[in-house]
Design a protein around this motif. Structure first.
Motif, PDB file in Angstrom:
ATOM      1  N   PRO A  86     -26.085 -27.119  -1.878  1.00 56.23           N
ATOM      2  CA  PRO A  86     -27.347 -27.209  -1.134  1.00 56.23           C
ATOM      3  C   PRO A  86     -28.438 -26.285  -1.699  1.00 56.23           C
ATOM      4  CG  PRO A  86     -25.501 -27.087   0.379  1.00 56.23           C
ATOM      5  CD  PRO A  86     -24.950 -26.854  -0.999  1.00 56.23           C
ATOM      6  N   LYS A  87     -28.033 -25.124  -2.184  1.00 57.95           N
ATOM      7  CA  LYS A  87     -29.015 -24.190  -2.751  1.00 57.95           C
ATOM      8  C   LYS A  87     -29.613 -24.753  -4.046  1.00 57.95           C
ATOM      9  CE  LYS A  87     -29.763 -19.330  -3.226  1.00 57.95           C
ATOM     10  NZ  LYS A  87     -29.265 -18.035  -2.863  1.00 57.95           N
ATOM     11  N   GLU A  88     -28.783 -25.339  -4.885  1.00 53.57           N
ATOM     12  CA  GLU A  88     -29.273 -25.959  -6.117  1.00 53.57           C
ATOM     13  C   GLU A  88     -30.206 -27.122  -5.805  1.00 53.57           C
ATOM     14  OE1 GLU A  88     -25.644 -25.228  -9.262  1.00 53.57           O
ATOM     15  OE2 GLU A  88     -25.398 -26.775  -7.731  1.00 53.57           O
ATOM     16  N   LEU A  89     -29.854 -27.912  -4.828  1.00 47.41           N
ATOM     17  CA  LEU A  89     -30.698 -29.029  -4.420  1.00 47.41           C
ATOM     18  C   LEU A  89     -32.044 -28.531  -3.895  1.00 47.41           C
ATOM     19  CD1 LEU A  89     -30.936 -32.054  -4.135  1.00 47.41           C
ATOM     20  CD2 LEU A  89     -29.841 -31.879  -1.901  1.00 47.41           C
ATOM     21  N   SER A  90     -32.014 -27.437  -3.177  1.00 44.87           N
ATOM     22  CA  SER A  90     -33.250 -26.843  -2.670  1.00 44.87           C
ATOM     23  C   SER A  90     -34.155 -26.393  -3.817  1.00 44.87           C
ATOM     24  CB  SER A  90     -32.922 -25.662  -1.766  1.00 44.87           C
ATOM     25  OG  SER A  90     -34.098 -25.027  -1.328  1.00 44.87           O
ATOM     26  N   TYR A  91     -33.559 -25.807  -4.854  1.00 44.40           N
ATOM     27  CA  TYR A  91     -34.336 -25.389  -6.028  1.00 44.40           C
ATOM     28  C   TYR A  91     -34.987 -26.590  -6.707  1.00 44.40           C
ATOM     29  CZ  TYR A  91     -32.293 -20.678  -5.892  1.00 44.40           C
ATOM     30  OH  TYR A  91     -31.917 -19.415  -5.530  1.00 44.40           O
ATOM     31  N   ILE A  92     -34.243 -27.666  -6.826  1.00 49.26           N
ATOM     32  CA  ILE A  92     -34.784 -28.869  -7.461  1.00 49.26           C
ATOM     33  C   ILE A  92     -35.896 -29.467  -6.611  1.00 49.26           C
ATOM     34  CG2 ILE A  92     -34.253 -31.232  -8.183  1.00 49.26           C
ATOM     35  CD1 ILE A  92     -31.532 -30.174  -9.114  1.00 49.26           C
ATOM     36  N   GLN A  97     -43.945 -35.818 -16.667  1.00 43.55           N
ATOM     37  CA  GLN A  97     -42.689 -35.885 -17.419  1.00 43.55           C
ATOM     38  C   GLN A  97     -41.672 -34.868 -16.895  1.00 43.55           C
ATOM     39  OE1 GLN A  97     -43.863 -35.211 -21.456  1.00 43.55           O
ATOM     40  NE2 GLN A  97     -44.686 -37.277 -21.734  1.00 43.55           N
ATOM     41  N   ILE A  98     -42.137 -33.658 -16.626  1.00 40.19           N
ATOM     42  CA  ILE A  98     -41.246 -32.622 -16.103  1.00 40.19           C
ATOM     43  C   ILE A  98     -40.715 -33.034 -14.734  1.00 40.19           C
ATOM     44  CG2 ILE A  98     -41.113 -30.230 -15.311  1.00 40.19           C
ATOM     45  CD1 ILE A  98     -43.225 -29.583 -17.504  1.00 40.19           C
ATOM     46  N   PHE A  99     -41.601 -33.593 -13.890  1.00 41.08           N
ATOM     47  CA  PHE A  99     -41.177 -34.093 -12.583  1.00 41.08           C
ATOM     48  C   PHE A  99     -40.050 -35.108 -12.757  1.00 41.08           C
ATOM     49  CE2 PHE A  99     -41.228 -37.336  -9.331  1.00 41.08           C
ATOM     50  CZ  PHE A  99     -41.217 -36.605  -8.159  1.00 41.08           C
ATOM     51  N   GLN A 100     -40.236 -36.045 -13.682  1.00 39.03           N
ATOM     52  CA  GLN A 100     -39.240 -37.089 -13.890  1.00 39.03           C
ATOM     53  C   GLN A 100     -37.916 -36.507 -14.376  1.00 39.03           C
ATOM     54  OE1 GLN A 100     -39.866 -40.346 -12.957  1.00 39.03           O
ATOM     55  NE2 GLN A 100     -37.657 -40.390 -13.129  1.00 39.03           N
ATOM     56  N   GLN A 101     -37.989 -35.490 -15.216  1.00 40.60           N
ATOM     57  CA  GLN A 101     -36.751 -34.853 -15.698  1.00 40.60           C
ATOM     58  C   GLN A 101     -35.998 -34.193 -14.550  1.00 40.60           C
ATOM     59  OE1 GLN A 101     -38.370 -32.315 -18.739  1.00 40.60           O
ATOM     60  NE2 GLN A 101     -37.997 -33.811 -20.356  1.00 40.60           N
ATOM     61  N   PHE A 102     -36.715 -33.487 -13.687  1.00 35.94           N
ATOM     62  CA  PHE A 102     -36.066 -32.893 -12.516  1.00 35.94           C
ATOM     63  C   PHE A 102     -35.497 -33.977 -11.608  1.00 35.94           C
ATOM     64  CE2 PHE A 102     -38.703 -28.903 -13.067  1.00 35.94           C
ATOM     65  CZ  PHE A 102     -37.623 -28.080 -13.313  1.00 35.94           C
ATOM     66  N   PHE A 103     -36.267 -35.023 -11.392  1.00 37.05           N
ATOM     67  CA  PHE A 103     -35.830 -36.106 -10.510  1.00 37.05           C
ATOM     68  C   PHE A 103     -34.566 -36.763 -11.045  1.00 37.05           C
ATOM     69  CE2 PHE A 103     -35.970 -40.376  -8.677  1.00 37.05           C
ATOM     70  CZ  PHE A 103     -36.156 -40.070  -7.340  1.00 37.05           C
ATOM     71  N   ASP A 104     -34.494 -36.899 -12.359  1.00 38.71           N
ATOM     72  CA  ASP A 104     -33.305 -37.508 -12.974  1.00 38.71           C
ATOM     73  C   ASP A 104     -32.046 -36.657 -12.787  1.00 38.71           C
ATOM     74  OD1 ASP A 104     -34.814 -39.675 -13.743  1.00 38.71           O
ATOM     75  OD2 ASP A 104     -35.083 -38.977 -15.805  1.00 38.71           O
ATOM     76  N   LEU A 105     -32.219 -35.373 -12.541  1.00 41.04           N
ATOM     77  CA  LEU A 105     -31.063 -34.510 -12.290  1.00 41.04           C
ATOM     78  C   LEU A 105     -30.369 -34.871 -10.973  1.00 41.04           C
ATOM     79  CD1 LEU A 105     -32.403 -30.964 -13.253  1.00 41.04           C
ATOM     80  CD2 LEU A 105     -30.674 -32.300 -14.468  1.00 41.04           C
ATOM     81  N   VAL A 106     -31.145 -35.383 -10.042  1.00 39.95           N
ATOM     82  CA  VAL A 106     -30.608 -35.720  -8.729  1.00 39.95           C
ATOM     83  C   VAL A 106     -30.043 -37.106  -8.815  1.00 39.95           C
ATOM     84  CG1 VAL A 106     -31.121 -36.020  -6.303  1.00 39.95           C
ATOM     85  CG2 VAL A 106     -32.421 -34.390  -7.640  1.00 39.95           C
TER      86      VAL A 106
END
Length: 57
Positions: A3-9, A48-57
């Motif tokens: 949950p903490k990692e998800l919060s960071y993302i 692009q950075i947003f999309q990279q973070f989004f792809d992590l989820v």
């Protein structure tokens, strides 16, 4: 993912959306075409950075 990692993302996604919107708003108010182009490139980079973070989820 914890949950903490998800919060960071989620925070990173929010920041990137905010920065992209700020760049878009600034670019639309500019009259200097070189500066406008530079700020639009920054906006695209934040997307692009947003999309990279989004792809992590």
């Amino acid at each position: 993912m914890s949950p903490k990692e998800l919060s960071y993302i989620e925070d990173a996604l929010s920041h990137e959306q905010f920065l992209q919107k700020q760049c878009e708003n600034a670019a639309s108010a500019m009259t200097d075409m070189q500066l406008k182009q530079c700020v639009k490139q920054m906006s695209n980079k934040h997307q692009q950075i947003f999309q990279q973070f989004f792809d992590l989820v």
